[in-house]
Design an enzyme around this catalytic site. Structure first.
Site, PDB file in Angstrom:
ATOM      1  CG  HIS A   1      -1.983  -0.968   1.236  1.00 27.57           C
ATOM      2  ND1 HIS A   1      -3.172  -0.740   0.584  1.00 27.57           N
ATOM      3  CD2 HIS A   1      -2.080  -2.201   1.782  1.00 27.57           C
ATOM      4  CE1 HIS A   1      -3.959  -1.806   0.744  1.00 27.57           C
ATOM      5  NE2 HIS A   1      -3.321  -2.705   1.457  1.00 27.57           N
ATOM      6  CG  LEU A   2       2.926   2.594  -3.364  1.00 31.38           C
ATOM      7  CD1 LEU A   2       3.172   3.112  -4.768  1.00 31.38           C
ATOM      8  CD2 LEU A   2       4.240   2.447  -2.625  1.00 31.38           C
ATOM      9  NE  ARG A   3      -2.359   2.986   3.862  1.00 32.42           N
ATOM     10  CZ  ARG A   3      -3.301   2.040   3.892  1.00 32.42           C
ATOM     11  NH1 ARG A   3      -4.170   1.954   2.898  1.00 32.42           N
ATOM     12  NH2 ARG A   3      -3.390   1.212   4.899  1.00 32.42           N
TER      13      ARG A   3
ATOM     14  CG  ASN B   1      -7.458  -1.307  -1.658  1.00 30.87           C
ATOM     15  OD1 ASN B   1      -6.557  -2.079  -1.959  1.00 30.87           O
ATOM     16  ND2 ASN B   1      -8.714  -1.662  -1.632  1.00 30.87           N
TER      17      ASN B   1
ATOM     18  CG  HIS C   1      -9.036  -9.615   0.923  1.00 33.01           C
ATOM     19  ND1 HIS C   1      -7.956  -9.322   1.693  1.00 33.01           N
ATOM     20  CD2 HIS C   1     -10.072  -9.760   1.783  1.00 33.01           C
ATOM     21  CE1 HIS C   1      -8.319  -9.276   2.972  1.00 33.01           C
ATOM     22  NE2 HIS C   1      -9.605  -9.541   3.048  1.00 33.01           N
TER      23      HIS C   1
ATOM     24  CG  HIS D   1      -3.337 -11.422   2.282  1.00 26.74           C
ATOM     25  ND1 HIS D   1      -4.581 -11.981   2.175  1.00 26.74           N
ATOM     26  CD2 HIS D   1      -3.497 -10.094   2.111  1.00 26.74           C
ATOM     27  CE1 HIS D   1      -5.456 -11.028   1.957  1.00 26.74           C
ATOM     28  NE2 HIS D   1      -4.829  -9.876   1.901  1.00 26.74           N
TER      29      HIS D   1
ATOM     30  CG  ASP E   1      -0.915  -7.476   3.019  1.00 23.22           C
ATOM     31  OD1 ASP E   1      -1.252  -6.658   2.147  1.00 23.22           O
ATOM     32  OD2 ASP E   1      -1.721  -8.041   3.771  1.00 23.22           O
TER      33      ASP E   1
ATOM     34  N   GLY F   1      -3.702  -4.011   9.529  1.00 23.24           N
ATOM     35  CA  GLY F   1      -2.507  -3.958   8.693  1.00 23.24           C
ATOM     36  C   GLY F   1      -1.230  -3.658   9.437  1.00 23.24           C
TER      37      GLY F   1
END
Lengths: 328, 429
Positions: free
Chosen positions: B66-68, B98, B183, B236, B309, B328
């Site tokens: 997740h790079l956000r 996301n 997922h 995952h 992850d 997370g």
């Protein structure tokens, strides 16, 4: 197939003529001889339709009812014109003006119409198999004008006639049918007809628009338009309805056009003399580029409409021959 | 103009793709691996870096990050994630979709690619969402997104719940030979849960997510793979049963792969301890039996890939009652040492472990790198596989510090990370 054979076997008259069927419910089950008979006859009607006086009295005194449970302009008009040119009394019944809206069942409607003694019923219905059900309940001949996602036999015949007139033959040609095969009665009828007449059929569509196990019907399946139309003689585009391009089957119009829309450039993959067909109505900029649709050297779209009337005249002619008692 | 070459000498060359494990040297010029081997001829003008026996392997490829950015830059940015990646020996990462907005449209893919070029750290690839907005209903323009650079498709932290949507997604993607990543969690079973359902959850009085939520979804998806012929990857994987179903599907020759995150072989549900929200993950940490099954799945090849992850969460998202805390943990900087735990524990060989973080993800996502190849990109990592050290929250370079590993002793340390021949991280500098 089985259904049509049964219908033919049940018909009261002996199979005295080359076209032994009482109804035209589908292409599936027709022999190549029967198809050829219809196309040859249609050729003669093309001449009649181009003449100054287009009308004969072949079906004078006969009644033809167009019973359309789905909106249609061109097919209904084409049936109507075909009937009138042969001298039949032609009546249109559209769903919105009929008693179906009042809750009458299909079979009740059939019985009611039957009591009016029509000679031919041309029926379009949104549900597959509905036209056959109706045919089982009436005394007259029934022509399937399109039932659900099942068959549209007169469209396949007019496509075949268009191809035959331009290419001189059907046998040995490679025809790509591209688009929403899953929901297309035109594709199903064409698959049967073209295969029966000895053409090689390819289907080109995203996997979401192809019915399961379709390759078992002897067609080759492609998910890439350029690959699918490579070395083809005919490229037949199908209409993709807007509601199917909003993420359920296809993500968007622009994605569909990018990968499955036919453009001049993509058409270069096909044979140099390849021709483009479309059953109409077209979505310009969705399945076919606007310029290409208007290219009279490549596009047979207007010719298809002309052949529609001739083919339907031929169908009315053969279906009433037993009744009329002569083979002329 | 051609740059002078650089030679990394006195290294232990490790290439999982070919099984190479040999002392030697590797020569890089203009971002490309020119040559490598035990008896390498080093040109006179080359800069020589004596690596005094360190391991040299392809750089790590992390397929779940997740790079956000865009949208949650207070948690992480493409630059801070790039720094964390470089520190962890990761030379390429695949950004989960996301983001805000979600990666469901071509301009977002282009934005991330541009920001990654500006940051000029590690290579960044993007997932696209399978459905618009990740809302599980309408398919995205997978063809156009793929042309723009999206390497695979997933709704990220959300399961594609509707079976017909999943069927069409697998079917549509198969037309372009694209991979769908799920997922794997039945959302209706997971909806109210905060941790693995079982003994610990019962003691803590926390609502549980039954481990069955995972096999139910994987089993369903595998049947849809059979129906459509699509390419499917379960992300995952965390349960014994999930691993087992995939093992059987692979035996049947289906196009099914999976990954796990280090959390699921390095920790179990006991890590939740007394409501430690850093150990709140999705899927939740499972039982010890599940953890052992994950290790076995890695050892026998059922689990193809290990992905971090990496899920940065800021303090405000984690300093909450356990039920309200976000899920997370970060993972870019712990991917290598935690994967090496499997080697030090004797569960798996060094080359097999490295394969799961280099060549396997590269093959699966059809990415360059992941192997030592003459003429290939010089994306490499130099590391000491045995060096003991202790993971400390304050040393993480990720913008968020939410890792459930503070104080954990590990073995294996990155010394240098090289992307296209450029050193993007060096220990101690």
């Amino acid at each position: 197939m089985a259904i049509l054979r049964k219908t033919a076997a049940n018909s009261p008259e002996p199979a005295a003529y080359a076209f032994p069927h009482k109804h035209l419910l589908g292409i599936e089950g027709l022999s190549s001889q029967e198809i050829r008979l219809l196309l040859d006859l249609a050729d003669s009607y093309v001449e009649q339709n181009r003449a100054e006086n287009k009308k004969t009295d072949l079906l004078r005194g006969r009644t033809l009812i167009n019973l359309f449970f789905e909106n249609s302009t061109r097919t209904r008009t084409s049936f109507e014109l075909a009937g009138k040119r042969l001298g039949a009394d032609t009546i249109n019944m559209a769903v919105s003006t009929s008693s179906i809206k009042k809750g009458e069942t299909l079979i009740d409607t059939a019985m009611t119409l039957n009591a009016m003694h029509p000679d031919i019923l041309c029926v379009r219905h949104p549900h597959s198999g509905a036209v056959q059900l109706l045919a089982e309940k009436v005394n007259c001949s029934v022509v399937n004008g399109g039932d659900g996602t099942h068959e549209h036999p007169t469209q396949a015949l007019l496509d075949a006639q268009t191809i035959r007139r331009r290419k001189g033959k059907i046998e040995g040609l490679t025809v790509a049918i591209s688009g929403d095969v899953l929901h297309s009665r035109v594709a199903r009828s064409n698959m049967h007809l073209l295969s029966t007449m000895g053409a090689r059929v390819r289907l080109v569509a995203p996997p979401t628009l192809l019915p399961k196990d379709v390759e078992r019907y002897g067609v080759d399946v492609f998910h890439n338009l350029e690959d699918g139309i490579k070395d083809c003689d005919i490229v037949m585009m199908l209409r993709l309805q807007t509601e199917r391009m909003q993420g359920m089957y296809v993500p968007s119009v622009r994605e569909y056009f990018r990968f499955f829309g036919l453009t001049q450039e993509k058409l270069n993959a096909a044979n140099p003399d390849a021709l483009v067909m479309h059953p109409g109505p077209m979505n310009r900029g969705v399945e076919i580029d606007s310029e290409l649709a208007d290219d009279i050297d490549r596009s047979l779209i207007r010719e298809q409409v002309e052949m529609g009337v001739a083919v339907r005249m031929a169908v009315f002619d053969v279906l009433t021959r037993n009744k009329r008692g002569n083979a002329s | 103009m051609s740059q002078d070459p650089t030679a990394y000498t006195n290294v232990r060359l490790l290439d999982p793709a070919t099984g190479l494990d040999n002392q030697g040297a590797l020569l890089v010029q203009d971002g490309i691996i020119v040559d490598f081997g035990p008896d390498l001829q080093i040109p006179g003008k080359a800069t020589i870096v004596d690596c005094s026996g360190l391991c040299l392997s392809p750089g790590l490829i992390d397929i779940r990050v997740h790079l956000r950015e865009p949208g949650e830059e207070h948690k992480e940015t493409i630059e801070t994630a790039g720094l964390a990646a470089a520190t962890g020996g990761v030379t390429a990462m695949v950004c989960l979709p996301n983001t805000v907005p979600a990666i469901d449209d071509v301009p977002v893919v282009e934005f991330i690619a541009r920001r990654a070029r500006e940051a000029k750290l590690v290579k960044v690839y993007s997932y696209g969402t399978v459905t618009r907005g990740g809302e599980g209903e309408q398919l995205t323009e997978m063809g156009l997104l793929s042309e723009a650079g999206a390497v695979a498709f997933t709704d990220g932290t959300k399961a594609i719940a509707d079976a017909t949507v999943m069927r069409r997604a697998l079917s549509y993607a198969s037309g372009f030979d694209l991979l769908i990543v799920q997922h794997p969690e039945e959302p209706s079973l997971a909806r109210d849960g905060a941790m693995n359902e079982g003994e610990v959850a019962t003691r803590l009085g926390l609502p549980g997510i039954p481990s069955a939520a995972e096999p139910i979804m994987i089993e369903r998806d595998i049947r849809l793979v059979e129906l459509t012929g699509g390419r499917y990857h379960a992300a995952h994987v965390s349960t014994a049963e999930g691993v087992d179903i995939i093992r059987k599907a692979k035996k049947r020759g289906l196009n099914v792969t999976c990954d796990t995150a280090p959390h699921y072989f390095a920790l179990n549900e006991n890590a939740v301890g007394e409501y430690r929200s850093f150990a709140k993950l999705s899927p939740p940490l499972r039982s010890e039996d599940d953890r052992l099954a994950i290790v076995a799945g890695l050892a026998d090849g059922t689990i193809d890939v290990i992905a971090s992850d990496h899920t940065p969460q800021d303090q405000d998202s984690k300093r909450l009652p356990f039920i309200q805390a976000e899920c997370g943990a970060i993972g870019l900087e712990t991917l290598l040492p935690l994967t090496l735990e499997l080697v030090h524990n004797g569960s798996i060989s060094l080359l097999d472990a490295l394969a799961k973080i280099t060549s396997e993800p590269a093959n699966l996502f059809k990415l360059p790198g992941g192997k030592l190849q003459r003429g290939g990109p010089a994306d490499i990592v130099l590391f000491d596989p045995d060096k003991p050290w202790i993971l400390r929250e304050e040393n993480f370079r990720s913008k968020s510090k939410n890792a459930p590993y503070d104080g954990r002793p590990v073995q294996g340390q990155v010394h240098r990370t090289i992307v296209d021949g450029r050193t993007v991280y060096e220990l101690g500098s």
